[in-house]
Motif scaffolding. Structure first.
Motif: not given
Length: 424
Positions: A321-329
């Motif tokens: 599974t993958v979890r993206f960082g809050e600032k990934m944008a």
């Protein structure tokens, strides 16, 4: 006839007086050049002091104090601290009708230990005295340019009109100061906001001014891939996130050419791959980080979404599974110069510095700048001031320990800023 002559003389005198009162008497190129020359020693002293004592974003306490003292020495300004920031802005009102122009500098340094030699291995004349920190991006030069510009504008105060707002922005490198600054000045009606940046990719003495994108936008990449850790002797009992992560990166590289518009340049820089702590244990997770740089905002946004899609699908194929960082944008827009302001600047500065302007897009800079966000408030113009001098050795890239600038180039940044501020 005598009475008519007296009336005519009186009318001419009234018109001349009104023109002077409203700052209509044009400031000449020669006057600006003479002022820049007269303040050359001051410019260098300011730059050197700020180079000796850099502070990183959010901690520019002494830097701000020094800058405010310089303003106090120049004259009277309405100074406003930016809430939640070490940044501040100063208002200079001529009390004559005219444009409201913002002139901006960043004030932070970097957590880099400065080298005693420059890009060509030559000894630097000035090296940071704050161990572990340096002005490795040239913000010391930016502050010196703005302070000297302020001195010149203040000298010309009887002949210029409108209002000037001098912006001293905290933490450009860390993006900590721009949003508090925007919030603090959002109710000021700006007609234009001007900024500049010394550039080690541009030859010293050249000014790069062109309409459209001039510096790249930026997106942060940050995600974790989760598997199932275990003993390295039984990989069949684990789900190894390292294999999944390498497959993700390989798949992104393929998708970059096959699922993107290749006419819209987006650079992909993977800078972090962190996994495991010892040789005989399969880790539970892997962290991947990096950035994207782009000159078209929509392409940057779509590229982030493409990476998310590839990472999610490939991870699933590996039972991870993958979890993206809050600032990934996509976070910082490209710096884009307004068409009208560019035309005004190029026309006025060309007469000041004939032959020193370039619009060669080969000088487009792939670094990002928080200056882009000022376009939310007003039309903006950003100038790159060349500082690359091979003879002096100022050839190292920004953010490197060997970075240095050609101080002779600062005069062109000052002249360009003053000329723009008085020509608009």
């Amino acid at each position: 006839m005598k009475r008519l002559s007296i009336m005519l003389f009186a009318c001419i005198a009234m018109i001349a007086s009104a023109m002077q009162a409203f700052g209509a008497e044009k400031v000449s190129d020669k006057e600006i050049l003479n002022k820049v020359k007269a303040y050359d020693a001051y410019t260098r002293d300011v730059r050197r002091h700020l180079h000796y004592y850099p502070e990183v974003g959010g901690k520019e306490v002494e830097t701000a104090r020094y800058l405010k003292q310089q303003l106090a020495d120049i004259g009277e300004f309405e100074i406003h601290d930016v809430p939640g920031s070490t940044g501040f802005y100063a208002i200079f009102d001529t009390h004559r009708p005219g444009k409201t122009i913002g002139l901006r500098t960043d004030i932070d340094g970097l957590p880099v230990t400065e080298s005693a030699v420059n890009g060509e291995g030559k000894p630097k004349p000035f090296v940071s005295k704050n161990q572990g920190f340096t002005q490795a991006c040239g913000h010391d030069g930016h502050m010196a340019i703005l302070l000297t510009t302020i001195r010149i504008l203040y000298d010309l105060r009887a002949r210029i009109s409108g209002k000037y707002v001098f912006l001293f922005e905290e933490g450009e490198e860390t993006n900590t100061g721009i949003r508090p600054m925007i919030a603090a000045i959002k109710d000021i009606h700006f007609d234009a906001i001007y900024g500049n940046h010394v550039a080690s990719n541009v030859p010293s003495g050249l000014l790069y001014i062109k309409e459209g994108p001039i510096m790249a936008g930026m997106a942060m990449l940050s995600w974790q891939v989760f598997g199932k850790g275990g003993h390295a002797s039984r990989p069949d009992l684990s789900v190894n996130p390292i294999y999944a992560s390498t497959a993700i990166l390989n798949s992104i590289a393929v998708a970059w050419n096959g699922q993107r518009d290749i006419t819209k340049l987006v650079t992909l820089g993977i800078t972090q791959f962190q996994a495991g702590e010892t040789w005989n244990v399969i880790p539970d997770s892997v962290y991947i980080g990096g950035t994207l740089r782009f000159f078209d905002w929509d392409s940057g946004v779509r590229s982030v979404e493409l990476i998310k899609k590839v990472a999610t699908d490939v991870a699933r194929a590996h039972d991870c599974t993958v979890r993206f960082g809050e600032k990934m944008a996509a976070q910082v827009q490209p710096v884009v110069n307004d068409e009208k302001l560019t035309a005004i600047a190029r026309k006025s500065i060309e007469t000041l510095y004939p032959g020193r302007l370039t619009a060669d897009e080969g000088y487009n800079w792939y670094a990002s700048e928080t200056f882009a966000l000022y376009s939310q408030l007003a039309p903006t113009l950003f100038t790159l001031v060349g500082v690359q001098n091979k003879e002096l050795g100022t050839t190292a890239g920004h953010h490197t320990a060997a970075f240095d600038i050609d101080e002779d180039a600062l005069q062109y940044g000052i002249g360009a800023m003053v000329r723009f501020a008085t020509a608009l």
